[in-house]
Structure formats: C-alpha cells, structure tokens
Design an enzyme around this catalytic site. Sequence first.
Site, PDB file in Angstrom:
ATOM      1  N   SER A 337      20.385  59.485 -59.164  1.00  0.00           N
ATOM      2  CA  SER A 337      21.217  60.041 -57.954  1.00  0.00           C
ATOM      3  C   SER A 337      20.875  61.342 -57.785  1.00  0.00           C
ATOM      4  CB  SER A 337      22.580  59.866 -58.354  1.00  0.00           C
ATOM      5  OG  SER A 337      23.058  60.902 -59.367  1.00  0.00           O
ATOM      6  N   CYS A 338      21.281  61.742 -56.609  1.00  0.00           N
ATOM      7  CA  CYS A 338      21.238  63.391 -56.133  1.00  0.00           C
ATOM      8  C   CYS A 338      21.932  64.268 -56.840  1.00  0.00           C
ATOM      9  CB  CYS A 338      21.416  63.614 -54.808  1.00  0.00           C
ATOM     10  SG  CYS A 338      20.276  62.371 -54.021  1.00  0.00           S
ATOM     11  N   ASP A 339      23.033  63.942 -57.661  1.00  0.00           N
ATOM     12  CA  ASP A 339      23.914  64.792 -58.301  1.00  0.00           C
ATOM     13  C   ASP A 339      23.338  65.344 -59.585  1.00  0.00           C
ATOM     14  OD1 ASP A 339      26.183  65.608 -59.642  1.00  0.00           O
ATOM     15  OD2 ASP A 339      27.350  64.526 -58.190  1.00  0.00           O
TER      16      ASP A 339
END
Length: 389
Positions: A337-339
């Site tokens: 994910s982009c987190d």
Amino acid sequence: MTRVFRIEAAHRKIISKPDLLNFLTFLDSNGVELPVLLMDADKMEKKALAMGRNIRNSKVFYAVKANPAPDVIKLLDGLGLNFEIASEGELEILARAGVGPERIITSNPVKTFKFLRAAEKYGVRYFAFDSRDEVDKIASIIPGANVYLRLSVPNEGSEWPLSRKFGVEIDEGAFLASYAKQKGLNPVGITFHVGSQCTNKYNWNNALYKAKVLWDLAAKKGIAFRVLNIGGGYPVKYTRNVVDIEDIEKNIDGLIYELFPKDIEVFIEPGRAVVGDTGVFVSSVIGKSVRGDENWLHLDVGVFNGLMESVGGIKYSYIVEDNPEGQVKQWTIAGPSCDSFDVIDTNVALKEPRIGGLVLVLSCGAYTISYASEFNGFSIPETIVIRGV
Ligand SMILES: *Cc1c(COP(=O)(O)O)cnc(C)c1O
C-alpha cells in the site's frame, strides 16, 4: 518452472522440507493467485489434537478469531473441538458449519446487544463477565445463563498482552459473583487470559494462584464454582524458539490439581497455537529500492492485507526463492500500500531476491486474514487448506 528455496535450520522447526515442497507443488499445479495463505491440514490436525492432552478434565474451545476460515472451522469441528466466539459474525460461521450451541462459549466480557440476542436465539449458554452492567445485560436477554468471571492477571512474558482491557480484582470478583446470582444468573467459575503468545510458562502460575483466592472467597459466600477457564496464550514459533505446549500444560495441570477441587472442569481456549504455525503466506517481490542507507523490499502482502500483527511486534521468518546472483543484505520489508505505516519488519537479513520471486512468510495461520482489510484496494489473500500428498 523449478524453484529453489534454501531452508535454514531455524526454518525447519516451523516447516519441514517435505511440507514446503508440498506447498510449492500445490502452487505450481493449481495456478493459484498470489498472495495466498496456504494451511497444512495434517499439521493443524496434530496441533489441534495436542491441545489439552496434558491437562486433566479439560475441554478445548478453539478461539475462532484466530482464523475463522470455513475450511479451518470444518476441520476442527471434525476433530471434535469446541469453539469460543465473541460476535454474531463468528456465531454465523459456526452455525453454517452446523456446530451445536452446547459446543460454543463466549469469553468476551463486554458483548454487544446484537450478539447477545443472536446467542440467545441459537442457544449459547456460557458467557464471561466482569462488571455489574454486563450482568444486567445478560440477565435481561438470557435469564439463567451460565456466567464466569474474567479475572485480571499479569501478562508479563506475553508478546501480545491483553491485561489492561478486561478483568476484575479478587474482591470485586467475589462481589460480582454474588450479584450475578442475585440477578438470576448461574455463576459457574472463573476465566483469565495470560496474554497471547505467552512465552513464560510460569505466567499461568500467577494467574492460577490468584484464581484460587477468588474461588475460595466465592465458596465462602455460598457460591460453588465448577469451571476454571484458563483462556488462550499458548505460543508458536515465529523467529525465536518457544516453550513446548506439553511443558506448559504439565505445569498448569500440576498446579490445578494441587490447588483446586479434583472434579472441576477445565476449559482451554487456544487460538494462535492451533493454527499459527500451520499457515504460510506465499507472497512475491514487487519492488526493491535503496533509500538513504536502507535496502527496501516491497511485497504484495503487508500490514493491511494480512500482517497486521507485525505492527504490535510479531517478527516473522522469511524464506526467499533463491536468486543465484543475490547477496545477503539487511532489508526493511514493506507491504504494497501507499501508507508509510505499511512496514512489516526492519533489519532482516536475506539473500537478495529477484523481482517477481516468491517470499514465504512463515507462521501466518493466526491473526492474519482475520485482521486483514482491503485498504487501498489490495485484496485479502485467499486461505487454502491443503492435505499432504
Ligand atoms: C483471543 C482470545 C483467546 C485466544 O488466545 P490465543 O492467544 O490466540 O490462544 C482465548 N480466549 C479469549 C477470551 C480471547 O480473547
């Protein structure tokens, strides 16, 4: 395609070479979409049947939240295990598997109204409590239910402590037992949880001594308990070796026999130990990068879609598909994910894999898929239970 994996001695304590080959053969011949959680039915069976073997008068209730996959429930149901649940969703899973209400208990001390109504309707009759409000709630929805007190116990030595959220002290417990009786409930005993992944076998001693004091105090007030529910907490191997369940149980059994009446019923609620080391995440490398002096390895499974416990400190073991050109390096391992929260581990020594190469994450059978979300659109891996060939 032939894949080469080097299994180190430490890995062999979690997964044997034939079992690993079995997983890989399954993957290659079934066109399975990755990432996937593969679970070993034979090992799960062995683990499940070992629970409670060394504790007299014991009954095993599998904590469904560890892994509620229908095929897991079906297998454990077939072995005659009982189940511990906390919600109407978990009840629904058991109902669909045809598990009768007499084989289900609830040890969550604070339950929703919706769940209590569903449990009443289904016929579940054993519940934990640790407050007056909970007594009132249970008594209004399920009059006459059997209830057991959640006692607060030390969680030292557990990698996933649970002590702060629930449990009463001894005096309050004795008061609540009388209160429950007065409200028409049937106070049957005591429960506690030493914390999940408990690696100190003496932690159960502290809990048992404390439970004994409450047991006797209740008896003085005319309440004869008959159930001692020792909760979950048995550990599995992730990276470090852990104490054998046989050792833990012999220790518990000896102390229960010494402290409590001989005709009590002992409930055990293992979750992690039944399924944890029977499952392997098969993921693949989707990226590599160097940031500052850190080597980053990006996988298609991460904190959000399966490895949530890494954030709480669980450190996994990895086996990477061999890459003849790869050198051993220290890695920071991240999910897809982009987190920036999506970091599984740091300082992991691995031989550098190829992009697209497989990475097996060991001991992923418990608290992975049941925690997972589809955050950022990454799907939750499928769970497949397979039998040895
Ligand atoms: C989560 C839970 C369990 C299972 O714990 P493990 O550490 O996975 O064995 C058992 N009982 C209760 C009440 C729980 O909340």
